[in-house]
Write a protein that holds these residues in place. Structure first.
Motif, PDB file in Angstrom:
ATOM      1  N   GLU A  51       0.912  -1.171  -0.093  1.00 34.24           N
ATOM      2  CA  GLU A  51       0.155   0.014   0.046  1.00 34.24           C
ATOM      3  C   GLU A  51       0.855   1.258  -0.167  1.00 34.24           C
ATOM      4  O   GLU A  51       2.105   1.083   0.080  1.00 34.24           O
ATOM      5  N   MET A  52       0.374   2.357  -0.462  1.00 36.67           N
ATOM      6  CA  MET A  52       0.727   3.621  -0.122  1.00 36.67           C
ATOM      7  C   MET A  52       0.162   4.557   1.033  1.00 36.67           C
ATOM      8  O   MET A  52      -0.751   4.757   0.755  1.00 36.67           O
ATOM      9  N   PRO A  53       0.919   4.793   1.979  1.00 31.16           N
ATOM     10  CA  PRO A  53       2.203   4.381   2.355  1.00 31.16           C
ATOM     11  C   PRO A  53       2.341   3.226   2.908  1.00 31.16           C
ATOM     12  O   PRO A  53       1.177   2.502   3.211  1.00 31.16           O
ATOM     13  N   PRO A  54       3.329   2.386   2.909  1.00 28.05           N
ATOM     14  CA  PRO A  54       3.600   1.034   3.219  1.00 28.05           C
ATOM     15  C   PRO A  54       3.168   0.615   4.613  1.00 28.05           C
ATOM     16  O   PRO A  54       3.235   1.574   5.404  1.00 28.05           O
ATOM     17  N   ARG A  55       2.578  -0.335   4.685  1.00 29.64           N
ATOM     18  CA  ARG A  55       2.190  -0.792   6.120  1.00 29.64           C
ATOM     19  C   ARG A  55       2.469  -2.157   6.587  1.00 29.64           C
ATOM     20  O   ARG A  55       2.492  -3.119   5.615  1.00 29.64           O
ATOM     21  N   VAL A  56       3.286  -2.306   7.746  1.00 29.73           N
ATOM     22  CA  VAL A  56       3.589  -3.432   8.220  1.00 29.73           C
ATOM     23  C   VAL A  56       2.978  -3.714   9.581  1.00 29.73           C
ATOM     24  O   VAL A  56       2.786  -2.954  10.291  1.00 29.73           O
ATOM     25  N   GLU A  57       2.712  -4.991   9.767  1.00 35.19           N
ATOM     26  CA  GLU A  57       1.964  -5.298  10.966  1.00 35.19           C
ATOM     27  C   GLU A  57       2.602  -6.754  11.603  1.00 35.19           C
ATOM     28  O   GLU A  57       3.172  -7.463  10.918  1.00 35.19           O
ATOM     29  N   TYR A  58       2.765  -6.661  13.056  1.00 36.14           N
ATOM     30  CA  TYR A  58       3.275  -7.643  13.677  1.00 36.14           C
ATOM     31  C   TYR A  58       2.287  -8.462  14.475  1.00 36.14           C
ATOM     32  O   TYR A  58       1.277  -7.934  15.233  1.00 36.14           O
ATOM     33  N   SER A  59       2.288  -9.736  14.706  1.00 39.72           N
ATOM     34  CA  SER A  59       1.601 -10.569  15.523  1.00 39.72           C
ATOM     35  C   SER A  59       2.191 -11.555  16.156  1.00 39.72           C
ATOM     36  O   SER A  59       3.302 -12.099  15.548  1.00 39.72           O
ATOM     37  N   LEU A  60       1.869 -12.070  17.268  1.00 40.59           N
ATOM     38  CA  LEU A  60       2.365 -13.246  17.847  1.00 40.59           C
ATOM     39  C   LEU A  60       2.097 -14.292  17.206  1.00 40.59           C
ATOM     40  O   LEU A  60       0.884 -14.754  16.799  1.00 40.59           O
ATOM     41  N   THR A  61       2.904 -15.371  17.164  1.00 33.40           N
ATOM     42  CA  THR A  61       2.521 -16.539  16.494  1.00 33.40           C
ATOM     43  C   THR A  61       2.133 -17.425  17.603  1.00 33.40           C
ATOM     44  O   THR A  61       2.062 -17.128  19.135  1.00 33.40           O
ATOM     45  N   GLY A  62       1.899 -18.667  17.626  1.00 29.58           N
ATOM     46  CA  GLY A  62       1.473 -19.600  18.771  1.00 29.58           C
ATOM     47  C   GLY A  62       2.479 -19.972  19.625  1.00 29.58           C
ATOM     48  O   GLY A  62       2.176 -19.961  20.936  1.00 29.58           O
ATOM     49  N   LEU A  63       3.626 -19.903  19.047  1.00 30.23           N
ATOM     50  CA  LEU A  63       4.764 -20.116  19.901  1.00 30.23           C
ATOM     51  C   LEU A  63       4.898 -18.798  20.756  1.00 30.23           C
ATOM     52  O   LEU A  63       5.105 -19.021  22.022  1.00 30.23           O
TER      53      LEU A  63
END
Length: 92
Positions: free
Chosen positions: A40-52
């Motif tokens: 996308e513009m502007p770029p979007r980054v998301e972080y999420s927890l894994t199961g671990l």
């Protein structure tokens, strides 16, 4: 849930952007965090927890509670150590 980089940067004020980026990369490398980049513009980054990563939350919560409970005592020991003339400032 998911968190954007800017949200993490805001919620953790005592960390530099470089250290936050390095930490997120290490967590991702260890399989604790997933990173999703959106074209996308502007770029979007998301972080999420894994199961671990989520399985580690209970231990972290216990450590945080212990730290909070013993903060005053730990600080007192640090202050005593820092002002003591009997300890060496260099590691052997």
């Amino acid at each position: 849930g998911d968190a954007r980089y800017s949200d993490l940067d805001t919620e953790i004020p005592a960390i530099s952007r470089r250290m936050l980026t390095l930490t997120l990369k290490r967590l991702q490398r260890s399989g604790l965090v997933d990173r999703t980049a959106y074209a996308e513009m502007p770029p979007r980054v998301e972080y999420s927890l894994t199961g671990l990563g989520a399985s580690l939350l209970s231990a972290i919560e216990h450590l945080a509670a212990w730290s909070s409970e013993h903060h005053t005592e730990i600080r007192r020991h640090q202050d005593t150590y820092d002002t003591s003339a009997t300890h060496s400032t260099r590691l052997a």
